[in-house]
Write a protein that holds these residues in place. Structure first.
Motif, PDB file in Angstrom:
ATOM      1  N   ALA A 117      50.724  35.088  44.486  1.00 24.04           N
ATOM      2  CA  ALA A 117      50.975  36.414  45.084  1.00 24.04           C
ATOM      3  C   ALA A 117      49.860  36.850  46.022  1.00 24.04           C
ATOM      4  CB  ALA A 117      51.152  37.458  43.978  1.00 24.04           C
ATOM      5  N   LEU A 118      48.664  36.292  45.832  1.00 25.77           N
ATOM      6  CA  LEU A 118      47.523  36.694  46.663  1.00 25.77           C
ATOM      7  C   LEU A 118      46.947  35.501  47.412  1.00 25.77           C
ATOM      8  CD1 LEU A 118      45.769  39.071  44.090  1.00 25.77           C
ATOM      9  CD2 LEU A 118      47.160  39.742  46.054  1.00 25.77           C
ATOM     10  N   ALA A 119      47.778  34.502  47.657  1.00 21.94           N
ATOM     11  CA  ALA A 119      47.284  33.270  48.283  1.00 21.94           C
ATOM     12  C   ALA A 119      46.614  33.564  49.628  1.00 21.94           C
ATOM     13  CB  ALA A 119      48.448  32.307  48.495  1.00 21.94           C
ATOM     14  N   PRO A 120      45.457  32.959  49.855  1.00 23.59           N
ATOM     15  CA  PRO A 120      44.768  33.133  51.144  1.00 23.59           C
ATOM     16  C   PRO A 120      45.617  32.597  52.296  1.00 23.59           C
ATOM     17  CG  PRO A 120      43.366  32.019  49.530  1.00 23.59           C
ATOM     18  CD  PRO A 120      44.736  32.083  48.934  1.00 23.59           C
ATOM     19  N   VAL A 121      45.382  33.140  53.481  1.00 20.84           N
ATOM     20  CA  VAL A 121      46.048  32.614  54.682  1.00 20.84           C
ATOM     21  C   VAL A 121      44.969  32.080  55.629  1.00 20.84           C
ATOM     22  CG1 VAL A 121      48.040  34.160  54.494  1.00 20.84           C
ATOM     23  CG2 VAL A 121      46.070  34.856  55.890  1.00 20.84           C
ATOM     24  N   ALA A 122      45.416  31.339  56.629  1.00 20.71           N
ATOM     25  CA  ALA A 122      44.493  30.718  57.584  1.00 20.71           C
ATOM     26  C   ALA A 122      43.572  31.776  58.176  1.00 20.71           C
ATOM     27  CB  ALA A 122      45.284  30.033  58.690  1.00 20.71           C
ATOM     28  N   GLY A 123      42.304  31.419  58.271  1.00 22.00           N
ATOM     29  CA  GLY A 123      41.316  32.329  58.867  1.00 22.00           C
ATOM     30  C   GLY A 123      40.549  33.131  57.832  1.00 22.00           C
ATOM     31  N   GLU A 124      41.083  33.235  56.609  1.00 18.97           N
ATOM     32  CA  GLU A 124      40.366  33.944  55.552  1.00 18.97           C
ATOM     33  C   GLU A 124      39.407  32.966  54.866  1.00 18.97           C
ATOM     34  OE1 GLU A 124      43.872  37.262  54.721  1.00 18.97           O
ATOM     35  OE2 GLU A 124      43.611  35.644  53.267  1.00 18.97           O
ATOM     36  N   LEU A 125      38.351  33.523  54.290  1.00 19.64           N
ATOM     37  CA  LEU A 125      37.338  32.675  53.641  1.00 19.64           C
ATOM     38  C   LEU A 125      37.670  32.504  52.163  1.00 19.64           C
ATOM     39  CD1 LEU A 125      34.534  31.240  53.793  1.00 19.64           C
ATOM     40  CD2 LEU A 125      33.514  33.450  53.191  1.00 19.64           C
ATOM     41  N   VAL A 126      37.699  31.267  51.699  1.00 20.16           N
ATOM     42  CA  VAL A 126      37.871  30.978  50.270  1.00 20.16           C
ATOM     43  C   VAL A 126      36.552  30.397  49.783  1.00 20.16           C
ATOM     44  CG1 VAL A 126      39.195  29.744  48.525  1.00 20.16           C
ATOM     45  CG2 VAL A 126      40.321  30.514  50.623  1.00 20.16           C
ATOM     46  N   LEU A 127      35.968  31.076  48.812  1.00 16.83           N
ATOM     47  CA  LEU A 127      34.598  30.762  48.398  1.00 16.83           C
ATOM     48  C   LEU A 127      34.574  30.353  46.934  1.00 16.83           C
ATOM     49  CD1 LEU A 127      31.920  31.395  50.034  1.00 16.83           C
ATOM     50  CD2 LEU A 127      31.768  33.443  48.620  1.00 16.83           C
ATOM     51  N   ASP A 128      34.127  29.140  46.649  1.00 10.78           N
ATOM     52  CA  ASP A 128      33.927  28.731  45.253  1.00 10.78           C
ATOM     53  C   ASP A 128      32.526  29.135  44.842  1.00 10.78           C
ATOM     54  OD1 ASP A 128      36.435  27.700  44.937  1.00 10.78           O
ATOM     55  OD2 ASP A 128      35.861  25.627  45.317  1.00 10.78           O
ATOM     56  N   LYS A 129      32.442  29.886  43.757  1.00  6.00           N
ATOM     57  CA  LYS A 129      31.121  30.368  43.328  1.00  6.00           C
ATOM     58  C   LYS A 129      30.817  29.865  41.919  1.00  6.00           C
ATOM     59  CE  LYS A 129      32.805  34.931  41.838  1.00  6.00           C
ATOM     60  NZ  LYS A 129      32.720  34.672  40.397  1.00  6.00           N
ATOM     61  N   PRO A 130      29.632  29.294  41.725  1.00  5.20           N
ATOM     62  CA  PRO A 130      29.285  28.774  40.405  1.00  5.20           C
ATOM     63  C   PRO A 130      28.788  29.851  39.455  1.00  5.20           C
ATOM     64  CG  PRO A 130      27.529  28.305  41.959  1.00  5.20           C
ATOM     65  CD  PRO A 130      28.622  28.976  42.744  1.00  5.20           C
ATOM     66  N   GLY A 131      28.483  31.028  39.996  1.00  5.97           N
ATOM     67  CA  GLY A 131      27.985  32.112  39.150  1.00  5.97           C
ATOM     68  C   GLY A 131      29.000  33.218  39.015  1.00  5.97           C
TER      69      GLY A 131
END
Ligand code: C5J
Length: 228
Positions: A117-131
């Motif tokens: 429902a909240l899937a990112p779209v092209a141009g948005e930043l997807v950030l994996d964070k370990p903390g």
């Protein structure tokens, strides 16, 4: 300039210098049958904010706003997971173990993905964070600064853990941040209530908070004016 009613006083921002930051709306935290539920949590509390988050994200995109999506995620070899984080507590499943939707908090696993429902779209930043915080070991500050971002609107889960940690990190780095009250949730409602209060206490010691309808109205007015 967009101005919305907020606590402790109105929040003003420019769309071009503001990012919508969506914290950890991941399947394992939110969907029935995921990691959150295996820990004994009632995930329906978190599921309930999805429509409000969807409305904000849709309006934000329609107005031309830029979004950042975070995921709490570790590398498959767990080399970015501090031993203390791995050892903490006495859970049935630990980070990296096989859970109902793949390995727990491991990047690329089904449960680690953002809910459709909240899937990112092209141009948005997807950030994996370990903390817990979005700024620790992610390079987020450099990305925001390169884009001229000075203001952040936050939503996501959980309020008192990853959302609050990220807002405190943002505050110490000089960003003005607002938490959308109906677009964040905790497995423990009293923690959410306390977190919202402590963010805007003492003249906005961490930032601002506001319900999302004021933002939606302001965005609709901005978008409408831009189209006229
Ligand atoms: C988040 C957690 N996303 N509660 N993680 O808040 O461990």
């Amino acid at each position: 300039m967009i101005r919305i009613d907020a606590k402790p006083y109105p929040f003003e921002f420019e769309l071009a210098h503001t990012a919508l930051v969506i914290i950890d709306m991941q399947r394992d935290f939110i969907e029935p049958g995921g990691f959150g539920e295996t820990l004994g949590n009632d995930v329906r509390l978190l599921e309930a904010i999805v429509p409000a988050c969807q409305a904000v994200l849709g309006a934000w995109r329609a107005a031309g706003g830029w979004a950042v999506h975070t995921r709490e995620a570790h590398r498959a070899d767990l080399s970015d997971c501090p031993p203390a984080k791995l050892r903490r507590g006495n859970p049935r499943l630990r980070i990296g173990d096989a859970g109902p939707m793949g390995r727990i908090l491991v990047t690329g696993e089904p449960g680690n993905q953002i809910i459709p429902a909240l899937a990112p779209v092209a141009g948005e930043l997807v950030l994996d964070k370990p903390g817990k915080g979005a700024f620790y070991a992610t390079g987020l500050q450099e990305t925001l600064d390169a884009r001229g971002i000075t203001h952040l609107l936050f939503m996501g889960v959980t309020t008192e853990v990853c959302v609050q940690t990220s807002m405190r990190e943002a505050n110490d780095r000089g960003y003005d941040s607002l938490l959308l009250e109906d677009c964040t949730e905790s497995y423990f409602p009293h923690y959410k209530a306390a977190t919202v209060e402590m963010i805007h206490a003492q003249g906005g010691i961490v930032g601002w908070t506001a319900p999302s309808p004021g933002l939606l109205a302001a965005l609709a007015a901005t978008h409408g004016a831009a189209r006229r």
